[in-house]
Every structure is written in C-alpha cells, then in structure tokens.
Write a protein that holds these residues in place. Structure first.
Motif, mmCIF file in Angstrom:
data_model
loop_
_atom_site.group_PDB
_atom_site.id
_atom_site.type_symbol
_atom_site.label_atom_id
_atom_site.label_comp_id
_atom_site.label_asym_id
_atom_site.label_seq_id
_atom_site.Cartn_x
_atom_site.Cartn_y
_atom_site.Cartn_z
ATOM 1 N N ALA A 1 6.149 1.007 5.562
ATOM 2 C CA ALA A 1 5.419 -0.099 6.188
ATOM 3 C C ALA A 1 6.363 -1.269 6.353
ATOM 4 C CB ALA A 1 4.220 -0.509 5.330
ATOM 5 N N SER A 2 6.144 -2.057 7.397
ATOM 6 C CA SER A 2 6.912 -3.288 7.583
ATOM 7 C C SER A 2 6.055 -4.295 8.327
ATOM 8 C CB SER A 2 8.216 -3.026 8.351
ATOM 9 O OG SER A 2 7.934 -2.643 9.678
ATOM 10 N N GLU A 3 6.335 -5.559 8.101
ATOM 11 C CA GLU A 3 5.600 -6.641 8.770
ATOM 12 C C GLU A 3 6.487 -7.869 8.827
ATOM 13 O OE1 GLU A 3 1.325 -9.031 8.416
ATOM 14 O OE2 GLU A 3 1.568 -7.026 7.522
ATOM 15 N N ALA A 4 6.481 -8.541 9.973
ATOM 16 C CA ALA A 4 7.282 -9.749 10.169
ATOM 17 C C ALA A 4 6.382 -10.970 10.163
ATOM 18 C CB ALA A 4 8.064 -9.674 11.477
ATOM 19 N N LEU A 5 6.841 -12.037 9.507
ATOM 20 C CA LEU A 5 6.116 -13.298 9.453
ATOM 21 C C LEU A 5 7.035 -14.432 9.863
ATOM 22 C CD1 LEU A 5 4.376 -13.104 5.941
ATOM 23 C CD2 LEU A 5 3.304 -12.676 8.161
ATOM 24 N N GLU A 6 6.420 -15.501 10.345
ATOM 25 C CA GLU A 6 7.187 -16.706 10.648
ATOM 26 C C GLU A 6 7.621 -17.361 9.350
ATOM 27 O OE1 GLU A 6 6.463 -21.014 12.852
ATOM 28 O OE2 GLU A 6 5.145 -19.330 13.307
ATOM 29 N N LEU B 1 0.825 -1.215 0.000
ATOM 30 C CA LEU B 1 0.000 0.000 0.000
ATOM 31 C C LEU B 1 0.857 1.263 0.000
ATOM 32 C CD1 LEU B 1 -2.806 -1.057 2.517
ATOM 33 C CD2 LEU B 1 -2.997 -0.877 0.032
ATOM 34 N N VAL B 2 2.061 1.201 0.559
ATOM 35 C CA VAL B 2 2.925 2.383 0.598
ATOM 36 C C VAL B 2 3.990 2.345 -0.501
ATOM 37 C CG1 VAL B 2 2.574 2.618 3.087
ATOM 38 C CG2 VAL B 2 4.599 1.398 2.249
ATOM 39 N N ALA B 3 4.007 1.280 -1.290
ATOM 40 C CA ALA B 3 4.989 1.170 -2.376
ATOM 41 C C ALA B 3 4.459 1.929 -3.584
ATOM 42 C CB ALA B 3 5.229 -0.290 -2.727
ATOM 43 N N GLU B 4 5.093 3.051 -3.892
ATOM 44 C CA GLU B 4 4.666 3.835 -5.035
ATOM 45 C C GLU B 4 5.023 3.096 -6.322
ATOM 46 O OE1 GLU B 4 6.240 7.741 -4.797
ATOM 47 O OE2 GLU B 4 5.335 8.177 -2.839
ATOM 48 N N ARG B 5 4.528 3.634 -7.423
ATOM 49 C CA ARG B 5 4.738 2.993 -8.725
ATOM 50 C C ARG B 5 6.222 2.710 -8.958
ATOM 51 N NH1 ARG B 5 1.763 2.855 -13.595
ATOM 52 N NH2 ARG B 5 3.052 2.677 -15.438
ATOM 53 N N ASN B 6 6.508 1.486 -9.364
ATOM 54 C CA ASN B 6 7.868 1.039 -9.693
ATOM 55 C C ASN B 6 8.810 0.958 -8.488
ATOM 56 O OD1 ASN B 6 7.226 0.814 -12.450
ATOM 57 N ND2 ASN B 6 7.686 2.970 -12.793
ATOM 58 N N THR B 7 8.266 1.023 -7.279
ATOM 59 C CA THR B 7 9.124 0.829 -6.111
ATOM 60 C C THR B 7 8.865 -0.560 -5.536
ATOM 61 O OG1 THR B 7 7.512 1.832 -4.594
ATOM 62 C CG2 THR B 7 9.171 3.287 -5.561
ATOM 63 N N PRO B 8 9.928 -1.216 -5.053
ATOM 64 C CA PRO B 8 9.783 -2.625 -4.682
ATOM 65 C C PRO B 8 9.364 -2.853 -3.230
ATOM 66 C CG PRO B 8 12.080 -1.981 -4.565
ATOM 67 C CD PRO B 8 11.326 -0.760 -5.017
ATOM 68 N N GLN C 1 12.197 -16.127 10.571
ATOM 69 C CA GLN C 1 11.263 -15.080 10.154
ATOM 70 C C GLN C 1 11.660 -14.433 8.833
ATOM 71 O OE1 GLN C 1 11.086 -11.783 12.889
ATOM 72 N NE2 GLN C 1 13.019 -10.925 12.206
ATOM 73 N N VAL C 2 10.673 -13.744 8.246
ATOM 74 C CA VAL C 2 10.908 -12.887 7.101
ATOM 75 C C VAL C 2 10.259 -11.546 7.415
ATOM 76 C CG1 VAL C 2 8.856 -13.790 5.905
ATOM 77 C CG2 VAL C 2 10.573 -12.525 4.622
ATOM 78 N N VAL C 3 10.964 -10.466 7.135
ATOM 79 C CA VAL C 3 10.440 -9.123 7.360
ATOM 80 C C VAL C 3 10.205 -8.472 5.999
ATOM 81 C CG1 VAL C 3 10.847 -6.840 8.353
ATOM 82 C CG2 VAL C 3 11.626 -8.889 9.571
ATOM 83 N N LEU C 4 8.978 -8.026 5.775
ATOM 84 C CA LEU C 4 8.627 -7.310 4.554
ATOM 85 C C LEU C 4 8.616 -5.820 4.859
ATOM 86 C CD1 LEU C 4 6.867 -10.128 4.669
ATOM 87 C CD2 LEU C 4 5.816 -9.201 2.606
ATOM 88 N N ASP C 5 9.224 -5.017 3.995
ATOM 89 C CA ASP C 5 9.133 -3.570 4.197
ATOM 90 C C ASP C 5 9.136 -2.855 2.858
ATOM 91 O OD1 ASP C 5 12.012 -2.429 3.634
ATOM 92 O OD2 ASP C 5 12.345 -4.194 4.886
ATOM 93 N N ALA C 6 8.552 -1.669 2.852
ATOM 94 C CA ALA C 6 8.476 -0.837 1.650
ATOM 95 C C ALA C 6 8.466 0.616 2.081
ATOM 96 C CB ALA C 6 7.224 -1.158 0.842
ATOM 97 N N GLY C 7 8.886 1.504 1.174
ATOM 98 C CA GLY C 7 8.955 2.925 1.484
ATOM 99 C C GLY C 7 10.254 3.267 2.169
ATOM 100 N N GLN C 8 10.703 4.493 1.963
ATOM 101 C CA GLN C 8 11.951 4.915 2.593
ATOM 102 C C GLN C 8 12.008 6.432 2.660
ATOM 103 O OE1 GLN C 8 15.191 3.505 0.179
ATOM 104 N NE2 GLN C 8 14.402 4.408 -1.705
ATOM 105 N N GLY C 9 12.961 6.947 3.421
ATOM 106 C CA GLY C 9 13.147 8.394 3.530
ATOM 107 C C GLY C 9 11.923 9.082 4.109
ATOM 108 N N ASP C 10 11.485 10.144 3.436
ATOM 109 C CA ASP C 10 10.332 10.919 3.909
ATOM 110 C C ASP C 10 9.007 10.360 3.416
ATOM 111 O OD1 ASP C 10 12.030 12.685 5.207
ATOM 112 O OD2 ASP C 10 12.257 13.962 3.418
ATOM 113 N N ASP C 11 9.051 9.283 2.617
ATOM 114 C CA ASP C 11 7.818 8.689 2.107
ATOM 115 C C ASP C 11 7.157 7.827 3.179
ATOM 116 O OD1 ASP C 11 8.320 9.833 -0.374
ATOM 117 O OD2 ASP C 11 9.485 8.088 -1.055
ATOM 118 N N ALA C 12 5.901 7.451 2.911
ATOM 119 C CA ALA C 12 5.212 6.522 3.805
ATOM 120 C C ALA C 12 5.968 5.199 3.824
ATOM 121 C CB ALA C 12 3.777 6.307 3.336
#
Length: 376
Positions: free
Chosen positions: A304-309, A275-282, A291-302
C-alpha cells in the motif's frame, strides 16, 4: 451495622474502590472491601493490596454503626445490578444482607481484624486541574513500558520544580515528555517521584473530572508514597524504587530537517497503509518537497502507498516506524498539524504539535520515536 444508601451512590463508590483489587490476592482478605458505617451519616469504603489503596466516602442513613469486610468484586457486581431503589445493608451475624426492592443478596463476611492498616495520606504537596492532569497523563503514559520485567520503565517520572511539573515516560523505543503547571503548597518545592503508569492513569481518569485534584507526596521519609484526593475519594500508591535513566538528553539540541503535515490526514493515511503491514513490519515515510509518501509491504506481500501534502524544510529524508508507535504519538497530539524534526534517518524523530503551517511548534508536549532501520 445497618444503613440505607442510594443505589447509584453505592454502585459508583464500590466500583471505584474495588477497581484495583488483585485478581489473585496473596491472602484472601485482600480481595475484600472494608465498609465502615459511622453514626455521623457517612460510609467509608476501603481497599488495599499493600501497594495501592483506595478510600471512598459517601452519605448514608446509618441506623447502627459498624465495620465489615466483604468480597469487593462481588459487591460491585451486585450493586451495579440492583434496581434503581434505595439499598438496605444489614450485618446479620457473619453475613451481610443487601436488600433493594424485591432483590435480596446474602454475602459472607471476612475477618476484618485480619485486614491490614491502610497507609496514611501524606500532607498535600499541591493541587492540579483535573482535566489538565488527565490529558497530560494520557499523553505521556502511551510511551511507558508494559513489560513488568523492567519495572522502572513501567513508571512515569514526575519532576516537580515550583509551579512546573514535568512527566516523562519511555519503553526504550519511544519517549514522551509533557510539562504542565500546578499550584504547589510550597513555592520552592523540588522533588522527583517515579509512579506506576497504570496507577497514575487510573487516578487521572477516575479523579480528573472532579475539578481540582490534591496531590500528596512522601519521599525519603520511610515509605515513599504518592496520594491523590478529590470529591470524597482518596488513592495512594507506593512509588517505584530505582534510578530512572537520564532520558532528557535523548531529545536533540538541533534538528536541521523538519516536516509539517496535517495530523488528521497523516493519522488516517497511516491507518490505511498499516492494513498491509504485518506484525513487526514498519511503515515507511518518504519526505520530499511538498509531499510525504507512506508505504508498507514489499516483494510478494500485499502493498500500500499514499501521498499527502507536506511542508519540508531541509533535504529529502526517509524514515520507517512501527505503525502502532507512530499512531500512538499522533493520537497524543491535540493540534491541527504535527511537526516531525529529524537529525538523521536512523536517529530518533521528535514529534511536536502546532496550530498553523507557519506557526511555532508547542514544546509543552514532545514525543520521541526511534525509527526502524530499513534496507535501501
């Protein structure tokens, strides 16, 4: 020409036959559906755009046989809108009158003599279970290119060796492979065809519910065609011409690192983080022990991160993917868990499915996704 037919039967047949009509036909008659009423009590509806043809045969009460050509899209819209009563179709001079209950429509005819001859269906090469075909085509076609400037990559490569059929598709950023079995007409059949993904998907969706689908192939004998037939419906398509790239070699022989994650949990988490990954951002996935941690967005942008087993075999690894390509691959799997196999953070990652954490992965479907390089 004069016949009576049930509304639902007519609507289904016309809609299916007209589904591939060109929006801007090179000549007006190619926007038409040809209707042939036979004194034996059958109606055949046909469409053709010089690449894809469709034929549908339905029962009807034929009073006067004949052949007409009318606008396919208009007839489809009219037949779907008619009340649930028998439909009478009558040729009156240069017009076709469609009557159903209190509804009455008059359609202009087109010169049927100007309509091209439909291609002849090649001999049947084999039969395949409709549900299996539909599922396999859906799994592979997600990886086919939508870019018509690269026509080769808009196709699905169909490799047939005896009872085994292998489907392959790629858009240069991902590659999907699915193997399935069928019943060949000849046990030693060995051939390759490149079929437009759009045509293959349409045939699988529209004919797959019929139980068994007959597949016909004609290669190296003038016109290269593939045909599908089931439940009174036939469709043919010209094959894509050209040499498909040697993509099988892209699958790694060995993967020293792999991770196993719940497919449903990973899919849901990826959708949320995206949801916070803008167009063409991974989306970045960082795997470590347990675990695996998913994250998107950086710097001053929105962000998000989430950890899963997750179960990780091998050293820690981080990769980044196009969010939609990741979700396409996960959506194509129909297993409880997904196994992601790695060779290097910047090398393609292989996705396979497995039913349990300690089980073996199923190589019948493989999805290879190229990661996006990210700054350390």
């Amino acid at each position: 020409m004069r016949f009576r037919v049930e509304r639902d039967v007519l609507a289904d047949a016309v809609t299916w036959t007209a589904r591939s009509l060109p929006t801007r036909p090179p000549v007006p008659v190619l926007a038409g559906v040809r209707i042939e009423a036979d004194s034996s009590g059958t109606i055949q509806l046909s469409s053709f755009d010089y690449e894809v043809s469709a034929r549908s045969q339905i029962p009807a009460d034929v009073s006067e046989p004949g052949t007409v050509l009318v606008s396919g899209r208009l007839l489809a819209e009219i037949s779907r809108a008619l009340p649930a009563k028998p439909v009478d179709v009558v040729l009156d001079g240069t017009k076709v009158v469609v009557t159903c209950g209190a509804s009455r429509f008059t359609l202009l005819t087109m010169p049927v003599e100007d309509y091209p001859n439909l291609p002849v269906m090649p001999p049947v090469s084999g039969t395949v279970d409709g549900d299996a075909m539909t599922h396999a085509v859906a799994q592979v076609s997600v990886a086919a290119s939508r870019d018509d400037t690269l026509p080769l990559l808009t196709g699905v490569r169909v490799e047939i060796e005896g009872e085994k059929v292998t489907l392959l598709a790629t858009d240069r950023y991902r590659l999907a492979l699915r193997e399935l079995t069928w019943t060949p007409a000849s046990p030693d059949i060995s051939t390759v065809a490149l079929v437009r993904a759009r045509t293959l998907s349409d045939a699988a969706k529209s004919l797959g519910t019929a139980g068994s689908v007959a597949v016909s192939l004609s290669t190296g004998a003038g016109v290269d065609l593939i045909g599908f037939e089931a439940a009174g419906r036939q469709t043919t398509s010209l094959l894509v011409d050209g040499d498909y790239p040697a993509v099988r070699r892209l699958f790694p022989d060995e993967t020293p690192i792999h991770a196993i994650v719940s497919k449903a949990q990973l899919t849901d988490a990826a959708k949320r983080v995206a949801l916070v990954a803008e167009r063409n951002t991974p989306i970045r996935l960082s795997f470590s022990d347990g675990q695996v941690v998913l994250d998107a967005g950086q710097g001053d942008d929105a962000q998000a991160s989430e950890a899963l087993e997750a179960t990780l075999v091998g050293e820690d690894i981080s990769v980044a993917f196009n969010p939609q390509f990741l979700l396409d691959g996960l959506g194509a799997l129909d297993t409880t868990f997904v196994r992601m196999s790695f060779t290097h953070p910047n090398k393609p990652v292989e996705f396979t499915g497995q039913e349990s954490l300690d089980g073996e992965d199923d190589k019948g479907y493989r999805y290879l996704l190229v990661p996006i390089r990210f700054a350390s």
